[in-house]
Design an enzyme around this catalytic site. Structure first.
Site, short mmCIF file in Angstrom:
data_model
loop_
_atom_site.label_atom_id
_atom_site.label_comp_id
_atom_site.label_asym_id
_atom_site.label_seq_id
_atom_site.Cartn_x
_atom_site.Cartn_y
_atom_site.Cartn_z
N CYS A 30 13.76 -5.45 3.22
CA CYS A 30 13.39 -5.85 1.96
C CYS A 30 14.20 -4.55 1.09
O CYS A 30 14.25 -4.57 -0.22
CB CYS A 30 12.03 -5.72 1.59
SG CYS A 30 11.15 -7.06 2.55
N ASP B 142 12.79 -1.24 1.16
CA ASP B 142 11.85 -0.48 0.62
C ASP B 142 10.97 0.29 1.71
O ASP B 142 10.24 -0.54 2.50
CB ASP B 142 10.81 -0.79 -0.46
CG ASP B 142 11.46 -0.96 -2.02
OD1 ASP B 142 11.91 0.12 -2.34
OD2 ASP B 142 11.61 -2.22 -2.31
N CYS C 19 14.65 1.75 -4.04
CA CYS C 19 15.29 1.51 -5.37
C CYS C 19 14.72 2.52 -6.30
O CYS C 19 13.57 3.43 -5.86
CB CYS C 19 15.17 0.05 -6.15
SG CYS C 19 13.44 -0.38 -6.19
N CYS D 71 7.50 -5.70 -4.54
CA CYS D 71 8.12 -4.94 -3.26
C CYS D 71 8.22 -3.53 -3.38
O CYS D 71 8.05 -2.52 -2.35
CB CYS D 71 9.44 -5.42 -2.49
SG CYS D 71 10.68 -5.43 -3.93
#
Lengths: 398, 148
Positions: free
Chosen positions: B35, B37, B60, B104
């Site tokens: 994903c 993370d 991110c 997320c």
């Protein structure tokens, strides 16, 4: 701060010649090209001229060129237009796994209506094996649509060979999505042997809001927009005259400058490739090493995530893209990287560069200097990197 | 880049408490590399208070900013207070996050709670707990996020 656009697949700056060609059709010559009275004369002329310019670039006849609203619309017209016109002949369509979403989601929509789709895999460079297309062809195959060059990894497909195989072994139409390649490499429709081709002038210094669609004479499609007789009845609706006039000039420039563009872009592409691979370890180049567009680079930087890389580079004035899940807006990493076998975790570190005529070797040198500190900063912060480093230290001690 | 608030940009560019704590009393790690993370939070506990806290994050801008913010929110606080800090509290402290990032990339408080849990487990002779994998998102979730 100077802005360096390394994301030309998102937007290119229009050429002044393009803007000049558009200008008269906003206020002075605002008429409708379909009008019989005088107001329609100049706009109609502009449309005819642009069609000729586009036809020249594609090696087509001018009545084989249709102006749409975008590259995505051209792809939809090819796929849904063929499907609806030929469903009596069959309901099987072939595409590759690395198509643009305007192809993949168009066929997905058709699957809901009862069509069948075969997705051809690609090798680690992103190349489609023409033999795989041959093996996938069936009696009821009505369309094969394979991208000319990938908008992510830049790999160029052997469309000529694929077209030949399709036409020799089936009655299917052959379409290629040249939205990324057109304007940068040869896209002569006769040479490629395709029945349909999509191109996007805004990718090569033309305006947004118009797309090109090549439809070989005798190819049957059903329009997606019904109405008047515009665009030979294939796309109804009053024409976007300024954008089409601009697109025509963009096509003329592309035809004239194709070789010079490659000559300008290749050294920059080469400089960045060797600079990045030489200054950072555990960074990989995706796509074909030779058979690739001169204006695209796609790296995977291990142990860090693309959006944070993109944001730091943005701070330095460098605009790039990424195929990471976080940058995708649908929270999924790139299907193209997935198709060439990049592990989904590694795909998070994707860095996508697309070059254009406003880039220079100085820009490349600045980027190659600025990237390593950004990567190192993020790696120092990354638990994945920490894990790998600890494991390595342990194996050294053993 | 207008998608993030100024506070998010500040914490992304100048993250507080980055690093690891050797011989930490508790470590909370969760996420999923697929994903994009992974958050890891280290705590040092003294008199039931978070004496020191550090983080490492793969992710991110939002993931880095929320990690940084949560460390700042709970440093010096009691474990009980730390347990009351939720993901929503962290997002609010950053003046909000784009809707698509709420799920997320906003797991820093969960990672902190895991670190506290890990500390308690170790004290009870049951730790360390190791990384917790968060599930990947499914298609229906994407549709919802897209329309949010």
């Amino acid at each position: 701060m100077k802005i360096i656009n390394f994301d030309h697949f998102a937007a290119t700056k229009m050429r002044p010649e393009v803007k000049d060609a558009m200008e008269p059709f906003f206020m002075q010559e605002y008429g409708n090209p379909q009008s019989i009275h005088t107001l329609g004369d100049e706009p109609r002329e502009a449309l005819n001229k642009a069609r000729l310019q586009a036809a020249e670039l594609l090696g087509a006849a001018s009545n084989e060129v249709i102006f749409t609203g975008s590259g995505s619309e051209s792809n939809n017209l090819a796929i849904k237009g063929t499907a609806f016109a030929r469903m009596d002949k069959g309901k099987h369509i072939i595409v590759s796994k690395i198509e643009h979403f305007s192809v993949l989601n168009a066929v997905k929509a058709l699957v809901k209506l009862g069509f069948e789709v075969s997705e051809i895999p690609v090798d680690k460079y992103g190349s489609v094996d023409p033999q795989d297309v041959k093996n996938a062809l069936r009696k009821d195959t009505i369309l094969v649509s394979i991208t000319h060059a990938s908008n992510e990894i830049g790999t160029i497909q052997d469309i000529k060979e694929i077209s030949k195989i399709v036409h020799e072994n089936s009655g299917a139409y052959m379409h290629t999505d040249a939205n990324t390649s057109c304007g940068f490499i040869e896209t002569d429709v006769k040479e490629l042997g395709v029945d349909m081709l999509s191109a996007a002038p805004h990718r090569f210094y033309g305006p947004k809001g118009t797309g090109l669609f090549y439809l070989k004479k005798g190819t049957r499609i059903m329009p997606l927009i019904d109405g008047g007789i515009q665009e030979f009845g294939r796309r109804a609706g009053t024409e976007n005259v300024p954008a089409i006039a601009g697109a025509g000039v963009a096509c003329e420039l592309a035809k004239k400058e194709l070789k010079a563009r490659t000559a300008h872009l290749l050294p920059i592409q080469k400089y960045i490739t060797s600079g990045v691979l030489g200054s950072l370890y555990e960074v990989y180049l995706n796509g074909h090493p030779e058979k690739r567009l001169p204006n695209n680079l796609n790296f995977v930087v291990k142990y860090i995530e693309g959006e944070s890389m993109l944001m730091w580079l943005n701070n330095k004035g460098i605009m790039v893209a990424s195929g990471s899940a976080c940058t995708s807006k649908i929270l999924k990493s790139s299907h193209v990287l997935n198709a060439i076998g990049v592990d989904p975790a590694l795909a998070q570190g994707s860095l996508l560069i697309s070059l254009g005529e406003d880039n220079s070797l100085q820009d490349a040198a600045y980027f190659v200097k600025e990237l390593p500190p950004v990567v190192n900063k993020l790696r120092q912060m990354s638990p994945l990197y920490e894990e790998v480093m600890k494991n390595r230290m342990q194996s050294v001690q053993v | 880049m207008p998608v993030y608030s100024e506070k998010v940009m500040d914490h992304f560019q100048n993250p507080r408490n980055v690093g690891e704590i050797e011989n930490a009393d508790g470590v909370g790690e969760l996420g999923n590399p697929t994903c994009g993370d992974i958050m890891k939070i280290y705590i040092k506990v003294k008199d039931d208070k978070i004496d020191d806290i550090k983080f490492k994050t793969f992710g991110c801008g939002a993931a880095i900013a929320t990690s940084s913010m949560v460390t700042e929110l709970v440093k010096g606080k009691t474990l009980e207070e730390a347990e009351r800090v939720s993901n929503e509290v962290v997002a609010e402290a950053l003046d909000g996050l784009p809707p698509v990032k709420m799920h997320c990339s906003n797991l820093a408080a969960d990672a902190l709670h895991l670190a506290v849990e890990d500390y308690k487990a170790r004290k009870a002779g049951k730790g360390p707990l190791g990384r917790v994998e968060t599930p990947e998102h499914d298609e229906s979730e994407h549709d919802l996020l897209e329309h949010a």
